[in-house]
Design a protein around this motif. Structure first.
Motif, PDB file in Angstrom:
ATOM      1  N   UNK A   1      40.700  48.319  40.756  1.00 21.17           N
ATOM      2  CA  UNK A   1      40.731  47.211  41.715  1.00 21.17           C
ATOM      3  C   UNK A   1      39.780  46.090  41.351  1.00 21.17           C
ATOM      4  N   UNK A   2      38.649  46.424  40.757  1.00 20.80           N
ATOM      5  CA  UNK A   2      37.637  45.407  40.466  1.00 20.80           C
ATOM      6  C   UNK A   2      38.104  44.402  39.418  1.00 20.80           C
ATOM      7  N   UNK A   3      39.175  44.721  38.704  1.00 18.19           N
ATOM      8  CA  UNK A   3      39.649  43.818  37.650  1.00 18.19           C
ATOM      9  C   UNK A   3      40.720  42.850  38.148  1.00 18.19           C
ATOM     10  N   UNK A   4      41.168  42.981  39.386  1.00 23.92           N
ATOM     11  CA  UNK A   4      42.309  42.197  39.853  1.00 23.92           C
ATOM     12  C   UNK A   4      42.107  40.692  39.716  1.00 23.92           C
ATOM     13  N   UNK A   5      40.915  40.217  39.978  1.00 23.82           N
ATOM     14  CA  UNK A   5      40.665  38.777  39.910  1.00 23.82           C
ATOM     15  C   UNK A   5      40.974  38.217  38.532  1.00 23.82           C
ATOM     16  N   UNK A   6      40.823  39.038  37.503  1.00 23.67           N
ATOM     17  CA  UNK A   6      41.043  38.554  36.143  1.00 23.67           C
ATOM     18  C   UNK A   6      42.521  38.509  35.758  1.00 23.67           C
ATOM     19  N   UNK A   7      43.396  39.005  36.632  1.00 18.95           N
ATOM     20  CA  UNK A   7      44.835  38.965  36.359  1.00 18.95           C
ATOM     21  C   UNK A   7      45.546  37.925  37.220  1.00 18.95           C
ATOM     22  N   UNK A   8      44.815  36.970  37.719  1.00 22.53           N
ATOM     23  CA  UNK A   8      45.392  35.961  38.601  1.00 22.53           C
ATOM     24  C   UNK A   8      46.492  35.156  37.911  1.00 22.53           C
ATOM     25  N   UNK A   9      46.430  35.066  36.583  1.00 24.80           N
ATOM     26  CA  UNK A   9      47.418  34.250  35.873  1.00 24.80           C
ATOM     27  C   UNK A   9      48.773  34.949  35.696  1.00 24.80           C
ATOM     28  N   UNK A  10      48.912  36.175  36.222  1.00 23.10           N
ATOM     29  CA  UNK A  10      50.188  36.892  36.100  1.00 23.10           C
ATOM     30  C   UNK A  10      51.066  36.659  37.326  1.00 23.10           C
ATOM     31  N   UNK A  11      51.138  35.413  37.762  1.00 24.69           N
ATOM     32  CA  UNK A  11      51.880  35.102  38.988  1.00 24.69           C
ATOM     33  C   UNK A  11      53.391  35.233  38.818  1.00 24.69           C
ATOM     34  N   UNK A  12      53.860  35.269  37.577  1.00 26.45           N
ATOM     35  CA  UNK A  12      55.294  35.372  37.334  1.00 26.45           C
ATOM     36  C   UNK A  12      55.749  36.809  37.154  1.00 26.45           C
ATOM     37  N   UNK A  13      54.858  37.758  37.386  1.00 22.97           N
ATOM     38  CA  UNK A  13      55.178  39.176  37.242  1.00 22.97           C
ATOM     39  C   UNK A  13      54.981  39.891  38.580  1.00 22.97           C
ATOM     40  N   UNK A  14      55.500  41.086  38.682  1.00 20.68           N
ATOM     41  CA  UNK A  14      55.224  41.950  39.825  1.00 20.68           C
ATOM     42  C   UNK A  14      54.095  42.903  39.428  1.00 20.68           C
ATOM     43  N   UNK A  15      53.013  42.896  40.183  1.00 18.34           N
ATOM     44  CA  UNK A  15      51.835  43.685  39.843  1.00 18.34           C
ATOM     45  C   UNK A  15      51.698  44.883  40.760  1.00 18.34           C
ATOM     46  N   UNK A  16      51.408  46.034  40.169  1.00 20.83           N
ATOM     47  CA  UNK A  16      51.123  47.250  40.922  1.00 20.83           C
ATOM     48  C   UNK A  16      49.781  47.774  40.446  1.00 20.83           C
ATOM     49  N   UNK A  17      48.824  47.824  41.347  1.00 14.40           N
ATOM     50  CA  UNK A  17      47.464  48.239  40.984  1.00 14.40           C
ATOM     51  C   UNK A  17      47.153  49.585  41.637  1.00 14.40           C
ATOM     52  N   UNK A  18      46.894  50.588  40.805  1.00  9.68           N
ATOM     53  CA  UNK A  18      46.573  51.912  41.346  1.00  9.68           C
ATOM     54  C   UNK A  18      45.066  52.036  41.570  1.00  9.68           C
ATOM     55  N   UNK A  19      44.701  52.585  42.727  1.00  7.36           N
ATOM     56  CA  UNK A  19      43.300  52.828  43.030  1.00  7.36           C
ATOM     57  C   UNK A  19      43.165  54.128  43.795  1.00  7.36           C
TER      58      UNK A  19
ATOM     59  N   UNK B   1      49.085  47.441  46.196  1.00  4.95           N
ATOM     60  CA  UNK B   1      48.270  48.577  45.788  1.00  4.95           C
ATOM     61  C   UNK B   1      49.106  49.853  45.816  1.00  4.95           C
ATOM     62  N   UNK B   2      48.727  50.790  44.971  1.00  9.11           N
ATOM     63  CA  UNK B   2      49.292  52.132  44.991  1.00  9.11           C
ATOM     64  C   UNK B   2      48.115  53.098  45.014  1.00  9.11           C
ATOM     65  N   UNK B   3      48.011  53.880  46.072  1.00  8.06           N
ATOM     66  CA  UNK B   3      46.891  54.806  46.210  1.00  8.06           C
ATOM     67  C   UNK B   3      47.241  56.135  45.543  1.00  8.06           C
ATOM     68  N   UNK B   4      46.355  56.608  44.702  1.00  4.91           N
ATOM     69  CA  UNK B   4      46.566  57.891  44.040  1.00  4.91           C
ATOM     70  C   UNK B   4      45.266  58.422  43.488  1.00  4.91           C
ATOM     71  N   UNK B   5      45.049  59.712  43.641  1.00  4.28           N
ATOM     72  CA  UNK B   5      43.803  60.325  43.161  1.00  4.28           C
ATOM     73  C   UNK B   5      44.091  61.231  41.975  1.00  4.28           C
ATOM     74  N   UNK B   6      43.443  60.985  40.837  1.00  2.00           N
ATOM     75  CA  UNK B   6      43.670  61.826  39.660  1.00  2.00           C
ATOM     76  C   UNK B   6      43.153  63.241  39.897  1.00  2.00           C
ATOM     77  N   UNK B   7      43.589  64.173  39.042  1.00  2.00           N
ATOM     78  CA  UNK B   7      44.361  63.972  37.801  1.00  2.00           C
ATOM     79  C   UNK B   7      45.856  63.844  38.061  1.00  2.00           C
TER      80      UNK B   7
END
Length: 248
Positions: free
Chosen positions: A135-153, A168-174
């Motif tokens: 999640x902490x990296x999301x700000x750096x992907x702001x330029x991907x506005x033409x894509x669909x983003x799914x961020x797992x946390x 967001x997609x919530x999931x706990x490893x493994x």
């Protein structure tokens, strides 16, 4: 000997387990507090940041630590650099555990990138992008506005997704390879973006991408720090033993 263990990785957990059975050392683990319910370690644990350079230096001095072992995530460059500098200043032995990077095999389709901004150059518009970078990296992907983003946390989100084109997609490893294959198929993922964190437990997403023929954008690690570093827990234990024998 009293050891400060900067935690946040599987190596930190395994090292804490070994050291908790060693009566010749006292260990205090430190967690940044990024995860709401971190794995409980079998040693004394403090949670939260140190409050900057001076506060961390004073804490290490005040607690009379005889060594600091840095077993943070391979991309936690800021805390690693600061801790190494502090330990050098106050003459406290410092060891960095940095597990081996993932290496591609011929069947993999990886593109190495230096930073998140480069991702756009390698992803076609309209792609479904699975961000396994935290999640902490999301700000750096702001330029991907033409894509669909799914961020797992790991933790449920405490605020809406920052961009209208993602979730967001919530999931706990493994996660098993089979689980990852099924997930990527269900989400119609076109591209996987990951950090080159290394480690076997979290490699399953890369194995799944290989099986599905998915392209992977792999973020390179921060540069290696100078000074003492090892790749495994067993090497770290040997370093501690040698340090104890040298100070006896």
């Amino acid at each position: 000997m009293k050891i400060l263990l900067l935690s946040g990785s599987g190596e930190a957990r395994r090292l804490a387990e070994f050291l908790s059975r060693d009566q010749s050392v006292t260990v205090v683990s430190s967690l940044a507090g990024v995860t709401r319910q971190p794995t409980v370690l079998p040693v004394s644990t403090r949670i939260g940041g140190f409050g900057g350079y001076a506060a961390q230096r004073d804490y290490i001095l005040g607690e009379c630590f005889g060594a600091v072992i840095d077993a943070t995530h391979p991309f936690a460059a800021r805390i690693s650099e600061r801790t190494q500098e502090i330990c050098s200043e106050i003459s406290v032995p410092y060891l960095h555990i940095r597990r081996p990077e993932w290496q591609a095999v011929p069947e993999d389709d990886w593109t190495m990138i230096d930073n998140s901004a480069e991702a756009k150059d390698h992803i076609p518009a309209g792609s479904v992008v699975f961000l396994a970078t935290g999640r902490s990296t999301l700000a750096s992907f702001e330029n991907l506005s033409e894509m669909t983003l799914i961020c797992r946390q790991i933790d449920p989100p405490d605020s809406p997704f920052p961009y209208k084109n993602g979730r967001y997609l919530v999931g706990k490893p493994p996660f098993s390879v089979e689980d990852e294959v099924a997930l990527f198929r269900d989400l119609d993922v076109d591209v996987l973006v990951v950090k080159n964190a290394g480690g076997e437990p979290s490699r399953t997403k890369l194995d799944a991408a290989r099986l599905l023929g998915l392209p992977v954008l792999m973020l390179r690690r921060p540069p290696m720090l100078s000074g003492d570093h090892v790749e495994t827990v067993s090497e770290a234990l040997s370093w501690i033993k040698n340090l104890q024998e040298g100070s006896a």
